[in-house]
Design a protein around this motif. Structure first.
Motif, PDB file in Angstrom:
ATOM      1  N   LEU A   7       0.813  -1.211   0.000  1.00 42.74           N
ATOM      2  CA  LEU A   7       0.000   0.000   0.000  1.00 42.74           C
ATOM      3  C   LEU A   7       0.853   1.270   0.000  1.00 42.74           C
ATOM      4  CD1 LEU A   7      -2.835  -0.961   2.512  1.00 42.74           C
ATOM      5  CD2 LEU A   7      -2.756  -1.252   0.038  1.00 42.74           C
ATOM      6  N   THR A   8       2.089   1.163  -0.410  1.00 41.47           N
ATOM      7  CA  THR A   8       3.013   2.284  -0.358  1.00 41.47           C
ATOM      8  C   THR A   8       2.515   3.496  -1.140  1.00 41.47           C
ATOM      9  OG1 THR A   8       4.848   0.745  -0.084  1.00 41.47           O
ATOM     10  CG2 THR A   8       5.405   2.993  -0.742  1.00 41.47           C
ATOM     11  N   SER A   9       2.156   3.313  -2.385  1.00 38.96           N
ATOM     12  CA  SER A   9       1.725   4.444  -3.219  1.00 38.96           C
ATOM     13  C   SER A   9       0.514   5.142  -2.630  1.00 38.96           C
ATOM     14  CB  SER A   9       1.388   3.969  -4.637  1.00 38.96           C
ATOM     15  OG  SER A   9       2.530   3.515  -5.283  1.00 38.96           O
ATOM     16  N   GLN A  10      -0.490   4.348  -2.242  1.00 38.66           N
ATOM     17  CA  GLN A  10      -1.703   4.923  -1.678  1.00 38.66           C
ATOM     18  C   GLN A  10      -1.404   5.618  -0.357  1.00 38.66           C
ATOM     19  OE1 GLN A  10      -1.276   1.770  -2.798  1.00 38.66           O
ATOM     20  NE2 GLN A  10      -3.183   0.906  -3.536  1.00 38.66           N
ATOM     21  N   ALA A  11      -0.511   5.043   0.441  1.00 37.96           N
ATOM     22  CA  ALA A  11      -0.165   5.649   1.732  1.00 37.96           C
ATOM     23  C   ALA A  11       0.413   7.040   1.535  1.00 37.96           C
ATOM     24  CB  ALA A  11       0.828   4.758   2.484  1.00 37.96           C
TER      25      ALA A  11
ATOM     26  N   ASN B 190      -2.782  14.168   3.519  1.00 33.84           N
ATOM     27  CA  ASN B 190      -3.782  15.096   3.000  1.00 33.84           C
ATOM     28  C   ASN B 190      -5.218  14.576   3.067  1.00 33.84           C
ATOM     29  OD1 ASN B 190      -1.811  17.020   2.353  1.00 33.84           O
ATOM     30  ND2 ASN B 190      -1.332  15.915   0.476  1.00 33.84           N
ATOM     31  N   LYS B 191      -5.384  13.264   3.071  1.00 32.03           N
ATOM     32  CA  LYS B 191      -6.722  12.664   3.133  1.00 32.03           C
ATOM     33  C   LYS B 191      -6.692  11.497   4.120  1.00 32.03           C
ATOM     34  CE  LYS B 191      -7.806  13.933  -1.616  1.00 32.03           C
ATOM     35  NZ  LYS B 191      -8.188  13.456  -2.944  1.00 32.03           N
ATOM     36  N   PRO B 192      -6.449  11.798   5.395  1.00 29.11           N
ATOM     37  CA  PRO B 192      -6.267  10.727   6.377  1.00 29.11           C
ATOM     38  C   PRO B 192      -7.484   9.815   6.541  1.00 29.11           C
ATOM     39  CG  PRO B 192      -6.436  12.857   7.464  1.00 29.11           C
ATOM     40  CD  PRO B 192      -6.337  13.115   5.998  1.00 29.11           C
TER      41      PRO B 192
END
Length: 150
Positions: A122-126, A132-134
């Motif tokens: 999930l690196t990219s999404q993290a 900015n969108k927690p």
């Protein structure tokens, strides 16, 4: 000698790649079956990071901890879910970093079962969502955990 080469490569990679790098790894599955025997399954969440971390890096760790501590406290107590924050610049962590083929901040969720492992990267999404969108990031973590331990 091998460790010195690995250390040199890791140091060089940290100079070249910034924290907000994107991961292009795909979700990998090492089992042909769908995960069916959850009683002995264990979900390990690994957050790999460098010694010096940016705001986004810190938010990833904080948000993952927040989700698992609030939503999965029983599973943590039972040993079904664990979280590890791993500094990949420390020598004792080089082996696991090499296993996950990472030299930068990364987030992996690995489900271990009797029939094999299933790892979600999930690196990219993290890096796109955590700071900015927690709320979206926390929902992603929840959804990924649910899909792995269903």
């Amino acid at each position: 000698m091998k460790l010195q080469i690995i250390a040199l490569c890791m140091f060089a990679a940290t100079l070249v790649v910034s924290c907000n790098q994107s991961s292009n790894k795909q979700i990998s599955e090492t089992t042909n079956d769908t995960v069916s025997k959850q009683s002995k399954a264990k979900l390990q969440i690994y957050y790999f990071h460098l010694t010096n971390r940016c705001i986004t890096c810190n938010s990833i760790e904080a948000n993952v901890k927040s989700v698992i501590e609030s939503m999965y406290s029983e599973e943590i107590k039972q040993g079904l879910i664990s979280f590890e924050s791993i500094n990949i610049q420390e020598k004792e962590n080089w082996e696991i970093a090499e296993q996950y083929e990472t030299a930068n901040a990364s987030l992996f969720l690995t489900l271990n079962t009797e029939s094999g492992q299933h790892t979600s990267d999930l690196t990219s999404q993290a890096f796109m969502l955590s700071k900015n969108k927690p709320d979206e990031f926390k929902q992603l973590i929840q959804d990924t955990i649910k899909s792995l331990i269903k």
